[in-house]
Design a protein around this motif. Structure first.
Motif, PDB file in Angstrom:
ATOM      1  N   VAL A 129      73.149  85.700 147.337  1.00  0.00           N
ATOM      2  CA  VAL A 129      73.042  85.966 145.910  1.00  0.00           C
ATOM      3  C   VAL A 129      73.481  87.397 145.637  1.00  0.00           C
ATOM      4  N   THR A 130      74.397  87.564 144.701  1.00  0.00           N
ATOM      5  CA  THR A 130      74.714  88.884 144.160  1.00  0.00           C
ATOM      6  C   THR A 130      74.133  88.950 142.757  1.00  0.00           C
ATOM      7  N   ALA A 131      73.167  89.827 142.554  1.00  0.00           N
ATOM      8  CA  ALA A 131      72.455  89.924 141.280  1.00  0.00           C
ATOM      9  C   ALA A 131      72.728  91.288 140.665  1.00  0.00           C
ATOM     10  N   LEU A 132      73.274  91.304 139.450  1.00  0.00           N
ATOM     11  CA  LEU A 132      73.671  92.591 138.873  1.00  0.00           C
ATOM     12  C   LEU A 132      73.367  92.739 137.393  1.00  0.00           C
ATOM     13  N   GLY A 133      72.805  91.718 136.776  1.00  0.00           N
ATOM     14  CA  GLY A 133      72.544  91.825 135.345  1.00  0.00           C
ATOM     15  C   GLY A 133      71.376  92.731 135.005  1.00  0.00           C
ATOM     16  N   ALA A 134      70.339  92.718 135.842  1.00  0.00           N
ATOM     17  CA  ALA A 134      69.125  93.489 135.553  1.00  0.00           C
ATOM     18  C   ALA A 134      69.320  94.933 135.985  1.00  0.00           C
ATOM     19  N   ASP A 135      69.789  95.760 135.052  1.00  0.00           N
ATOM     20  CA  ASP A 135      70.118  97.146 135.371  1.00  0.00           C
ATOM     21  C   ASP A 135      69.347  98.146 134.535  1.00  0.00           C
ATOM     22  N   ASP A 136      68.236  97.697 133.941  1.00  0.00           N
ATOM     23  CA  ASP A 136      67.402  98.640 133.199  1.00  0.00           C
ATOM     24  C   ASP A 136      65.938  98.271 133.382  1.00  0.00           C
ATOM     25  N   LEU A 137      65.064  98.899 132.624  1.00  0.00           N
ATOM     26  CA  LEU A 137      63.638  98.698 132.806  1.00  0.00           C
ATOM     27  C   LEU A 137      63.158  97.328 132.360  1.00  0.00           C
ATOM     28  N   VAL A 162      72.082  75.586 142.103  1.00  0.00           N
ATOM     29  CA  VAL A 162      71.794  76.474 143.224  1.00  0.00           C
ATOM     30  C   VAL A 162      71.841  75.690 144.533  1.00  0.00           C
ATOM     31  N   ALA A 163      71.319  74.479 144.525  1.00  0.00           N
ATOM     32  CA  ALA A 163      71.315  73.648 145.727  1.00  0.00           C
ATOM     33  C   ALA A 163      72.727  73.287 146.171  1.00  0.00           C
ATOM     34  N   GLU A 164      73.652  73.161 145.226  1.00  0.00           N
ATOM     35  CA  GLU A 164      75.022  72.759 145.553  1.00  0.00           C
ATOM     36  C   GLU A 164      75.888  73.933 145.999  1.00  0.00           C
ATOM     37  N   ALA A 165      75.503  75.151 145.642  1.00  0.00           N
ATOM     38  CA  ALA A 165      76.332  76.327 145.910  1.00  0.00           C
ATOM     39  C   ALA A 165      75.955  76.988 147.226  1.00  0.00           C
ATOM     40  N   GLN A 166      76.935  77.658 147.806  1.00  0.00           N
ATOM     41  CA  GLN A 166      76.648  78.512 148.967  1.00  0.00           C
ATOM     42  C   GLN A 166      76.446  79.965 148.541  1.00  0.00           C
ATOM     43  N   SER A 167      77.115  80.369 147.470  1.00  0.00           N
ATOM     44  CA  SER A 167      76.999  81.728 146.947  1.00  0.00           C
ATOM     45  C   SER A 167      76.687  81.678 145.464  1.00  0.00           C
ATOM     46  N   VAL A 168      75.857  82.619 145.013  1.00  0.00           N
ATOM     47  CA  VAL A 168      75.390  82.646 143.629  1.00  0.00           C
ATOM     48  C   VAL A 168      75.588  84.054 143.076  1.00  0.00           C
ATOM     49  N   ILE A 169      76.082  84.139 141.848  1.00  0.00           N
ATOM     50  CA  ILE A 169      76.207  85.404 141.128  1.00  0.00           C
ATOM     51  C   ILE A 169      75.365  85.319 139.866  1.00  0.00           C
ATOM     52  N   THR A 170      74.532  86.322 139.601  1.00  0.00           N
ATOM     53  CA  THR A 170      73.809  86.381 138.333  1.00  0.00           C
ATOM     54  C   THR A 170      74.282  87.613 137.573  1.00  0.00           C
ATOM     55  N   ALA A 171      74.774  87.384 136.367  1.00  0.00           N
ATOM     56  CA  ALA A 171      75.315  88.470 135.537  1.00  0.00           C
ATOM     57  C   ALA A 171      74.929  88.197 134.091  1.00  0.00           C
ATOM     58  N   THR A 172      73.661  88.392 133.777  1.00  0.00           N
ATOM     59  CA  THR A 172      73.128  88.092 132.455  1.00  0.00           C
ATOM     60  C   THR A 172      72.378  89.299 131.913  1.00  0.00           C
ATOM     61  N   SER A 173      71.898  89.166 130.692  1.00  0.00           N
ATOM     62  CA  SER A 173      71.044  90.199 130.098  1.00  0.00           C
ATOM     63  C   SER A 173      69.610  89.697 129.970  1.00  0.00           C
ATOM     64  N   SER A 174      69.229  88.751 130.815  1.00  0.00           N
ATOM     65  CA  SER A 174      67.913  88.125 130.724  1.00  0.00           C
ATOM     66  C   SER A 174      66.789  89.136 130.938  1.00  0.00           C
ATOM     67  N   THR A 175      65.709  88.963 130.199  1.00  0.00           N
ATOM     68  CA  THR A 175      64.520  89.792 130.386  1.00  0.00           C
ATOM     69  C   THR A 175      63.408  89.016 131.098  1.00  0.00           C
ATOM     70  N   GLU A 176      63.689  87.775 131.478  1.00  0.00           N
ATOM     71  CA  GLU A 176      62.739  86.949 132.221  1.00  0.00           C
ATOM     72  C   GLU A 176      63.432  86.378 133.443  1.00  0.00           C
ATOM     73  N   PRO A 177      62.768  86.362 134.603  1.00  0.00           N
ATOM     74  CA  PRO A 177      63.392  85.790 135.793  1.00  0.00           C
ATOM     75  C   PRO A 177      63.724  84.317 135.578  1.00  0.00           C
ATOM     76  N   PHE A 178      64.909  83.914 136.004  1.00  0.00           N
ATOM     77  CA  PHE A 178      65.305  82.511 135.877  1.00  0.00           C
ATOM     78  C   PHE A 178      65.742  81.900 137.202  1.00  0.00           C
ATOM     79  N   LEU A 179      66.046  82.738 138.204  1.00  0.00           N
ATOM     80  CA  LEU A 179      66.426  82.229 139.510  1.00  0.00           C
ATOM     81  C   LEU A 179      65.208  82.317 140.427  1.00  0.00           C
ATOM     82  N   ARG A 180      64.733  81.170 140.875  1.00  0.00           N
ATOM     83  CA  ARG A 180      63.480  81.126 141.616  1.00  0.00           C
ATOM     84  C   ARG A 180      63.733  81.100 143.122  1.00  0.00           C
TER      85      ARG A 180
END
Length: 312
Positions: free
Chosen positions: A218-226, A190-208
């Motif tokens: 940041v474009t975040a699109l994996g969390a699309d349900d409850l 994250v420190a090295e990047a200028q732009s970040v994409i998250t596209a996972t099925s994670s049920t726990e936050p991982f990007l702080r």
């Protein structure tokens, strides 16, 4: 009723065909020109099902999409995702077209197209792009970003090293001009990047949020349900601007409403991407921006209309 197969869709179309139509669809939604049913989400044996429906005011057709995700299908040699989009005549209510979406390619394209819009409107000049996730959508989001901005380095992070390695090998062939690197230290990436994409099925936050610095997008699109979560509440609290596809839907599903409930994000500050599409705002170099996407029914209607135009 006409049936359009997944193979016909795949042969006739590409991701870039959906970018402009998705922008218009988001704008129509933000103007209030879309009637949409609440997203229906429920578990089925072995997986989950999403149902979305929408119609444009004054339009001739309305759509219903049903998509299932069954992770165990990989062991069966089948795609995890299967979907259909059915178009109905507004006047008669008759189904007129059924579009098959085995493997979720059409859904993937329409989602990635909104990612391209987010990158086009919000991402800073990016030398290093980080993608978290190793599924089809993560790959498509990288392609979408590359369609609107050149970058020289791609970092790939995921929970399974073998999946990260496979994705890195594929994207090295697809993007020969880009240095593709598999990473295991997410904070450093994250420190090295200028732009970040998250596209996972994670049920726990991982990007702080504490990892974000001025200028990040940041474009975040994996969390699309409850149940799904990718960003912690602090990330939304640190952002100077948070954009969403649908304010109402993001206050119901995904992780954004956690930040609102915790009092670190004001729901009144949220801006829909459709509004930004209609009235682009120059991004300040030191802003932290987040685009939080959950997918809305009018995207499926717009995608289906593109298919009808392009498939003979």
């Amino acid at each position: 009723m006409r049936v359009i197969t997944s193979e016909q869709v795949k042969t006739a179309l590409e991701l870039v065909d959906f970018v402009e139509p998705m922008g218009r669809a988001l704008a129509a939604y933000s103007r209030g020109d879309v009637l949409a049913a609440p997203m229906s989400l429920f578990e089925v044996p072995g997986g989950e099902t999403h149902i979305k429906a929408a119609v444009l005011r004054g339009g001739s057709r309305w759509s219903v999409k049903v998509v299932t995700n069954v992770p165990a299908n990989a062991a069966r040699g089948l795609p995890a995702a299967h979907a259909t989009v059915t178009l109905f005549d507004v006047d008669s209510g008759q189904p007129v077209v059924l579009i098959q979406d085995d493997g979720g390619r059409l859904t993937g394209w329409r989602t990635a197209a909104v990612g391209a819009i987010s990158a086009q409107l919000l991402a800073p000049p990016t030398r290093t792009l980080l993608v978290a996730g190793t599924g089809q959508q993560a790959r498509l989001q990288v392609q979408a970003f590359a369609s609107v901005q050149e970058f020289s380095r791609l970092l790939i992070w995921g929970r399974r090293a073998d999946a990260v390695g496979r994705m890195a090998a594929e994207l090295r062939m697809m993007l020969p001009q880009v240095d593709v690197v598999a990473v295991s230290d997410l904070e450093r990436a994250v420190a090295e990047a200028q732009s970040v994409i998250t596209a996972t099925s994670s049920t726990e936050p991982f990007l702080r949020g504490e990892w974000l610095r001025p200028g990040h997008h940041v474009t975040a699109l994996g969390a699309d349900d409850l149940a799904k979560r990718e960003l912690d509440a602090t990330a939304f609290g640190r952002a100077d601007r948070v954009y969403v596809d649908s304010i109402a839907q993001n206050l119901e599903v995904g992780e954004l409403h956690d930040a609102v409930d915790a009092g670190v994000l004001d729901a009144g500050s949220l801006v829909e991407l459709g509004t930004l599409w209609m009235n682009p705002v120059r991004r300040k170099p030191d802003e932290i921006t987040i685009a939080k996407l959950t997918g809305i029914g009018v995207q499926d209607l717009a995608a289906a209309e593109v298919v009808l135009e392009r498939v003979p």
